[in-house]
Design a protein around this motif. Sequence first.
Motif, PDB file in Angstrom:
ATOM      1  N   LEU A  49      37.173  43.499  32.715  1.00  0.00           N
ATOM      2  CA  LEU A  49      37.693  42.188  31.900  1.00  0.00           C
ATOM      3  C   LEU A  49      38.496  41.300  32.887  1.00  0.00           C
ATOM      4  O   LEU A  49      38.476  40.073  32.722  1.00  0.00           O
ATOM      5  N   VAL A  50      39.420  41.837  33.580  1.00  0.00           N
ATOM      6  CA  VAL A  50      40.314  41.028  34.218  1.00  0.00           C
ATOM      7  C   VAL A  50      39.417  40.404  35.607  1.00  0.00           C
ATOM      8  O   VAL A  50      39.578  39.115  35.839  1.00  0.00           O
ATOM      9  N   LEU A  52      36.427  39.433  35.257  1.00  0.00           N
ATOM     10  CA  LEU A  52      35.498  38.548  34.692  1.00  0.00           C
ATOM     11  C   LEU A  52      36.387  37.146  34.205  1.00  0.00           C
ATOM     12  O   LEU A  52      35.972  35.984  34.564  1.00  0.00           O
ATOM     13  N   GLY A  53      37.736  37.211  33.821  1.00  0.00           N
ATOM     14  CA  GLY A  53      38.559  36.294  33.584  1.00  0.00           C
ATOM     15  C   GLY A  53      38.900  35.607  34.899  1.00  0.00           C
ATOM     16  O   GLY A  53      39.206  34.632  34.917  1.00  0.00           O
ATOM     17  N   TYR A  54      39.350  36.366  36.055  1.00  0.00           N
ATOM     18  CA  TYR A  54      39.434  35.642  37.238  1.00  0.00           C
ATOM     19  C   TYR A  54      38.202  34.972  37.735  1.00  0.00           C
ATOM     20  O   TYR A  54      38.413  33.837  38.383  1.00  0.00           O
ATOM     21  N   VAL A  56      36.035  33.297  36.081  1.00  0.00           N
ATOM     22  CA  VAL A  56      35.965  32.306  35.193  1.00  0.00           C
ATOM     23  C   VAL A  56      36.860  31.265  35.643  1.00  0.00           C
ATOM     24  O   VAL A  56      36.760  29.845  35.951  1.00  0.00           O
ATOM     25  N   TRP A  57      38.181  31.577  35.774  1.00  0.00           N
ATOM     26  CA  TRP A  57      39.444  30.890  36.308  1.00  0.00           C
ATOM     27  C   TRP A  57      39.300  30.220  37.659  1.00  0.00           C
ATOM     28  O   TRP A  57      39.286  29.086  37.833  1.00  0.00           O
ATOM     29  N   TYR A  58      38.462  30.995  38.647  1.00  0.00           N
ATOM     30  CA  TYR A  58      38.084  30.557  39.806  1.00  0.00           C
ATOM     31  C   TYR A  58      37.009  29.489  39.772  1.00  0.00           C
ATOM     32  O   TYR A  58      37.139  28.551  40.648  1.00  0.00           O
TER      33      TYR A  58
END
Length: 68
Positions: A49-50, A52-54, A56-58
């Motif tokens: 999950l982390v 994936l979040g990174y 998307v943020w990137y």
Amino acid sequence: MSLKHFHIVFLGFAILCDAGFWLWMHFLPEDAARSGALVLKPYAGLLCLVLLGYGVWYLVKKMRTIIV
């Protein structure tokens, strides 16, 4: 291949490997317990999950500010 493209490819590969590891522990818990990896299941899910979040943020925020 530029460094930013390598970063995206490496991140995708890390997400796929971590998700595969979590799925293996989820669907074959006997094998995971026998190998001693079952205790890593919550950490693998959280890391996926982390990542994936990174990712998307990137792609959304960071790629706009990087010079081509």
